[in-house]
Every structure is written in structure tokens, then in C-alpha cells.
Design an enzyme around this catalytic site. Structure first.
Site, PDB file in Angstrom:
ATOM      1  N   GLY A  13     -10.540  -1.045   0.688  1.00 41.39           N
ATOM      2  CA  GLY A  13      -9.033  -0.544   0.454  1.00 41.39           C
ATOM      3  C   GLY A  13      -8.932   0.931   0.115  1.00 41.39           C
ATOM      4  O   GLY A  13      -8.232   1.381  -0.778  1.00 41.39           O
ATOM      5  N   SER A 141      -7.742  -6.796 -12.401  1.00 39.70           N
ATOM      6  CA  SER A 141      -6.504  -6.539 -12.970  1.00 39.70           C
ATOM      7  C   SER A 141      -6.261  -7.112 -14.594  1.00 39.70           C
ATOM      8  O   SER A 141      -6.583  -8.194 -14.619  1.00 39.70           O
ATOM      9  CB  SER A 141      -5.514  -7.091 -12.147  1.00 39.70           C
ATOM     10  OG  SER A 141      -4.123  -6.801 -12.745  1.00 39.70           O
ATOM     11  N   TYR A 154      -1.060 -13.661  -7.757  1.00 36.96           N
ATOM     12  CA  TYR A 154      -1.616 -12.465  -8.048  1.00 36.96           C
ATOM     13  C   TYR A 154      -2.976 -12.512  -9.413  1.00 36.96           C
ATOM     14  O   TYR A 154      -3.961 -12.497  -9.225  1.00 36.96           O
ATOM     15  CB  TYR A 154      -0.989 -10.994  -8.261  1.00 36.96           C
ATOM     16  CG  TYR A 154      -1.565  -9.801  -8.603  1.00 36.96           C
ATOM     17  CD1 TYR A 154      -2.342  -9.373  -7.450  1.00 36.96           C
ATOM     18  CD2 TYR A 154      -1.489  -9.401  -9.707  1.00 36.96           C
ATOM     19  CE1 TYR A 154      -2.887  -7.965  -7.789  1.00 36.96           C
ATOM     20  CE2 TYR A 154      -2.140  -8.103 -10.074  1.00 36.96           C
ATOM     21  CZ  TYR A 154      -2.892  -7.588  -9.058  1.00 36.96           C
ATOM     22  OH  TYR A 154      -3.604  -6.267  -9.385  1.00 36.96           O
ATOM     23  N   LYS A 158      -7.076 -12.822  -9.129  1.00 38.26           N
ATOM     24  CA  LYS A 158      -7.631 -11.689  -9.970  1.00 38.26           C
ATOM     25  C   LYS A 158      -8.647 -12.603 -10.996  1.00 38.26           C
ATOM     26  O   LYS A 158      -9.749 -12.261 -11.217  1.00 38.26           O
ATOM     27  CB  LYS A 158      -6.902 -10.662 -10.635  1.00 38.26           C
ATOM     28  CG  LYS A 158      -6.047  -9.867  -9.702  1.00 38.26           C
ATOM     29  CD  LYS A 158      -7.259  -8.839  -9.116  1.00 38.26           C
ATOM     30  CE  LYS A 158      -6.567  -7.841  -8.104  1.00 38.26           C
ATOM     31  NZ  LYS A 158      -7.524  -7.171  -7.617  1.00 38.26           N
TER      32      LYS A 158
HETATM   33  N1  LIG Z   1      -1.700   0.129  -9.516  1.00 37.05           N
HETATM   34  C1  LIG Z   1      -1.986  -0.369 -10.426  1.00 37.05           C
HETATM   35  O1  LIG Z   1      -1.188  -0.692 -11.395  1.00 37.05           O
HETATM   36  C2  LIG Z   1      -2.900  -1.787 -10.609  1.00 37.05           C
HETATM   37  C3  LIG Z   1      -3.286  -2.290 -11.777  1.00 37.05           C
HETATM   38  C4  LIG Z   1      -4.179  -3.412 -11.654  1.00 37.05           C
HETATM   39  C5  LIG Z   1      -5.051  -3.597 -10.657  1.00 37.05           C
HETATM   40  N2  LIG Z   1      -5.105  -3.023  -9.576  1.00 37.05           N
HETATM   41  C6  LIG Z   1      -5.693  -3.209  -8.268  1.00 37.05           C
HETATM   42  O2  LIG Z   1      -6.349  -2.212  -7.939  1.00 37.05           O
HETATM   43  C7  LIG Z   1      -6.425  -2.171  -6.514  1.00 37.05           C
HETATM   44  C8  LIG Z   1      -6.083  -1.111  -5.577  1.00 37.05           C
HETATM   45  O3  LIG Z   1      -4.500  -1.123  -6.099  1.00 37.05           O
HETATM   46  P1  LIG Z   1      -3.600   0.297  -5.693  1.00 37.05           P
HETATM   47  O4  LIG Z   1      -2.526   0.573  -6.536  1.00 37.05           O
HETATM   48  O5  LIG Z   1      -4.597   1.314  -5.282  1.00 37.05           O
HETATM   49  O6  LIG Z   1      -2.939  -0.425  -4.266  1.00 37.05           O
HETATM   50  P2  LIG Z   1      -2.468   0.600  -2.971  1.00 37.05           P
HETATM   51  O7  LIG Z   1      -1.498  -0.636  -2.204  1.00 37.05           O
HETATM   52  O8  LIG Z   1      -2.110   1.773  -3.090  1.00 37.05           O
HETATM   53  O9  LIG Z   1      -4.021   0.296  -2.020  1.00 37.05           O
HETATM   54  C9  LIG Z   1      -4.428  -0.769  -1.545  1.00 37.05           C
HETATM   55  C10 LIG Z   1      -5.242  -0.295  -0.211  1.00 37.05           C
HETATM   56  O10 LIG Z   1      -6.081  -1.691   0.226  1.00 37.05           O
HETATM   57  C11 LIG Z   1      -5.848  -1.630   1.444  1.00 37.05           C
HETATM   58  N3  LIG Z   1      -5.858  -3.144   1.793  1.00 37.05           N
HETATM   59  C12 LIG Z   1      -4.874  -4.208   1.443  1.00 37.05           C
HETATM   60  N4  LIG Z   1      -5.318  -5.302   1.871  1.00 37.05           N
HETATM   61  C13 LIG Z   1      -6.464  -5.101   2.713  1.00 37.05           C
HETATM   62  C14 LIG Z   1      -7.205  -5.938   3.538  1.00 37.05           C
HETATM   63  N5  LIG Z   1      -7.021  -7.260   3.618  1.00 37.05           N
HETATM   64  N6  LIG Z   1      -8.276  -5.508   3.878  1.00 37.05           N
HETATM   65  C15 LIG Z   1      -8.611  -4.101   3.962  1.00 37.05           C
HETATM   66  N7  LIG Z   1      -7.727  -3.269   3.074  1.00 37.05           N
HETATM   67  C16 LIG Z   1      -6.812  -3.765   2.679  1.00 37.05           C
HETATM   68  C17 LIG Z   1      -4.440  -1.084   1.766  1.00 37.05           C
HETATM   69  O11 LIG Z   1      -4.089  -0.742   2.981  1.00 37.05           O
HETATM   70  C18 LIG Z   1      -4.584   0.129   0.870  1.00 37.05           C
HETATM   71  O12 LIG Z   1      -4.949   1.298   1.303  1.00 37.05           O
HETATM   72  C19 LIG Z   1      -6.095  -3.521  -5.964  1.00 37.05           C
HETATM   73  O13 LIG Z   1      -6.977  -4.495  -5.854  1.00 37.05           O
HETATM   74  C20 LIG Z   1      -5.337  -4.072  -7.296  1.00 37.05           C
HETATM   75  O14 LIG Z   1      -5.051  -5.135  -7.363  1.00 37.05           O
HETATM   76  C21 LIG Z   1      -3.938  -1.987  -9.494  1.00 37.05           C
END
Ligand SMILES: NC(=O)c1ccc[n+]([C@@H]2O[C@H](COP(=O)([O-])OP(=O)(O)OC[C@H]3O[C@@H](n4cnc5c(N)ncnc54)[C@H](O)[C@@H]3O)[C@@H](O)[C@H]2O)c1
Length: 250
Positions: A13, A141, A154, A158
Site C-alpha cells: 500500500g 490501528s 475495520y 485490525k
Molecule cells: N490515516 C489514519 O488515520 C490511519 C489510522 C490508523 C491506521 N491507519 C492504517 O494505515 C494504513 C495506511 O493508511 P492510509 O491512511 O495511508 O490510507 P490510504 O488510503 O491513503 O493508502 C492506502 C494505500 O493502500 C493501497 N491498497 C489498499 N488496498 C490494497 C490492496 N488490496 N492491495 C494493495 N494495495 C492496497 C491503496 O491503493 C493506497 O495506496 C492502513 O492500513 C490504515 O488502516 C491509518
């Protein structure tokens, strides 16, 4: 930031958001990076950008929920770099629906990407890890603990991931592999945070609950990821570190 010269770090990702930021920091610290994403456009762009600014990075398009795709990813990594040292399990999706509004498809998609995706990635590289005594960092998360952050699918996915990480830490610790998780909350990655807080008013209200009075940044998560991947810190094993500005449960 540790020195990762000569190491290879794969980040799932990594075409956007937190994963991209983590890949950039590993590259800045000298590691070759493998950008895995199902979005070819952003993935290609990220690998190009990193190669231009730092050291060689490659993009491999794959959906983490597809185990066969990961056999291909593994082959490509070994063809290009001949080794793997660090896996960052970051790819994830979030839906904010309540039970009555969650279709079986949505439930299944969330679990396949957020939970089975971790297993697929680890399984494809398992024996390689034993060779290089590498590190695995899972981006979980805070919602696994708090139950907030988007309906039930979700947090369920997690929390499942954290169980997998704890089991892996026991299995791989004796073999010299470090396995840990980061549980961020409210990281301003430009996209995911807006799923639950779509308006300025809702963002301001939740900001009041964060003692340090700011949202997390992509750099906050990247800094901690490099710290956990660094063998200088290898006595940390099987842990989930909350990265939430002191908010914890509220
Ligand atoms: N942003 C937040 O506040 C937050 C908080 C807690 C946890 N997270 C976790 O951090 C991680 C990244 O989050 P983010 O905010 O950067 O999200 P985002 O949506 O900006 O980026 C996620 C990336 O993962 C890729 N992706 C999604 N599903 C996929 C798959 N099946 N195969 C390959 N690639 C895939 C998407 O194309 C994207 O590039 C996630 O696991 C999310 O659950 C984020």
C-alpha cells in the site's frame, strides 16, 4: 533514523499516504524499496520519485488479498535485489458502516485485505526472512483497541491482525526475526481520516480529545516504523505501540 544501506524493504500500500511516507524514509536511510500497491498509477509514480531522489525503488502491482500475486512479487524482488530484510504490512481499507448496513461483500473485502493480506505477504517471504533475520512491522490501528474508527469490520480486521502479529512474534523471535505493530490514530494521510471525520466541525471536535492538540503525521508513523525495523532496537518484540498523541481510549 537508522542506517539501512544494503537492506531491502517492501512496503504494501505504498502508492499513497502512510505507506508512501514510510517507503520514502527507508530510501532516505539507504534501503532499496519495493512498492506494492494495487493502484498501478500511484505505485509507479512513487517508485520513480524515490529512485530519482534517493536509491533504486521498484514497483510491483499486486492486491494483498491475492496469494498468487505475492508469489509473483517475491520472484520480482529476488530477481531485482536478491534479498528481503524488512516487510511493512501497511495496505488497508476502511468502511464506516454499522452492522445493519454492512453487506457480506464489504465484510469479506475488509477481512481479505486487512487480515488475510497480512498472511499472504508474510507467507510469500517466510523462508527468506529466516535467512536474513529481518524485521516485520504491521500498521494496525488504535481502533483495534478502542472500537472506534469505522463500524465493526475495520476494528475487527485490525484486531485480528494484531493477533497474527503476536503469534508470529513467538514463532519468529527465536529465529532472530523482529515482529511488532504500530497502532496509529488520526493520521492526516489526506484520505482515510476523512472517512470518519468528513467535516471541519467533526475534525475540530475530535482534536479536543488529543492531549498534544494535533493530528498525527505520516512522518510520525514512518519514524516509528524505522525505529522498530532497526536491529539496534531488537529487544522490542511482539508489541503494539499506540501512536495517538496521548488520546488512548477516548
Ligand atoms: N490515516 C489514519 O488515520 C490511519 C489510522 C490508523 C491506521 N491507519 C492504517 O494505515 C494504513 C495506511 O493508511 P492510509 O491512511 O495511508 O490510507 P490510504 O488510503 O491513503 O493508502 C492506502 C494505500 O493502500 C493501497 N491498497 C489498499 N488496498 C490494497 C490492496 N488490496 N492491495 C494493495 N494495495 C492496497 C491503496 O491503493 C493506497 O495506496 C492502513 O492500513 C490504515 O488502516 C491509518
Amino acid at each position: 533514523m537508522g542506517n539501512f544501506e544494503g537492506k531491502v524493504a517492501l512496503i504494501t500500500g505504498a502508492g499513497h499516504g502512510i505507506g508512501k511516507g514510510i517507503a520514502r524514509q527507508f530510501a532516505e536511510a539507504g534501503a532499496n524499496t519495493v512498492i506494492v500497491d494495487y493502484n498501478a498509477e500511484t505505485g509507479e509514480e512513487t517508485a520513480k520519485e524515490i529512485t530519482n531522489e534517493f536509491v533504486k525503488s521498484i514497483f510491483v502491482q499486486a492486491d494483498v488479498s491475492d496469494p498468487e500475486a505475492f508469489v509473483r512479487v517475491r520472484d520480482k524482488v529476488f530477481e531485482e535485489f536478491g534479498r528481503i530484510d524488512i516487510l511493512v504490512l501497511n495496505a488497508g481499507v476502511a468502511f464506516a458502516n454499522k452492522v445493519n448496513d454492512i453487506s457480506f461483500e464489504e465484510w469479506s473485502k475488509t477481512i481479505s485485505i486487512n487480515l488475510t493480506g497480512l498472511f499472504n505477504t508474510v507467507k510469500a517471504f517466510y523462508n527468506d526472512f529466516l535467512m536474513n533475520k529481518g524485521s516485520i512491522v504491521y500498521i494496525s490501528s488504535g481502533s483495534a483497541l478502542s472500537g472506534t474508527g469505522g463500524g465493526v469490520s475495520y476494528p475487527a480486521s485490525k484486531a485480528g491482525g494484531e493477533g497474527l502479529i503476536r503469534g508470529l512474534a513467538k514463532e519468529l523471535g527465536p529465529k532472530g526475526v523482529n515482529v511488532n505493530a504500530i497502532a496509529p490514530r488520526l493520521i492526516d494521510s489526506g484520505k482515510m481520516m476523512r472517512v470518519n471525520y468528513p467535516t471541519e466541525e467533526s475534525l475540530n471536535a475530535v482534536l479536543e480529545k488529543i492531549p498534544v492538540r494535533r493530528f498525527g503525521t505520516i512522518e510520525d508513523v514512518a519514524n516509528l516504523t524505522l525505529f522498530l525495523a532497526d536491529k539496534a532496537n531488537s529487544y522490542i518484540q511482539g508489541q503494539t505501540i499506540l501512536l495517538d498523541g496521548g488520546r488512548t481510549i477516548a
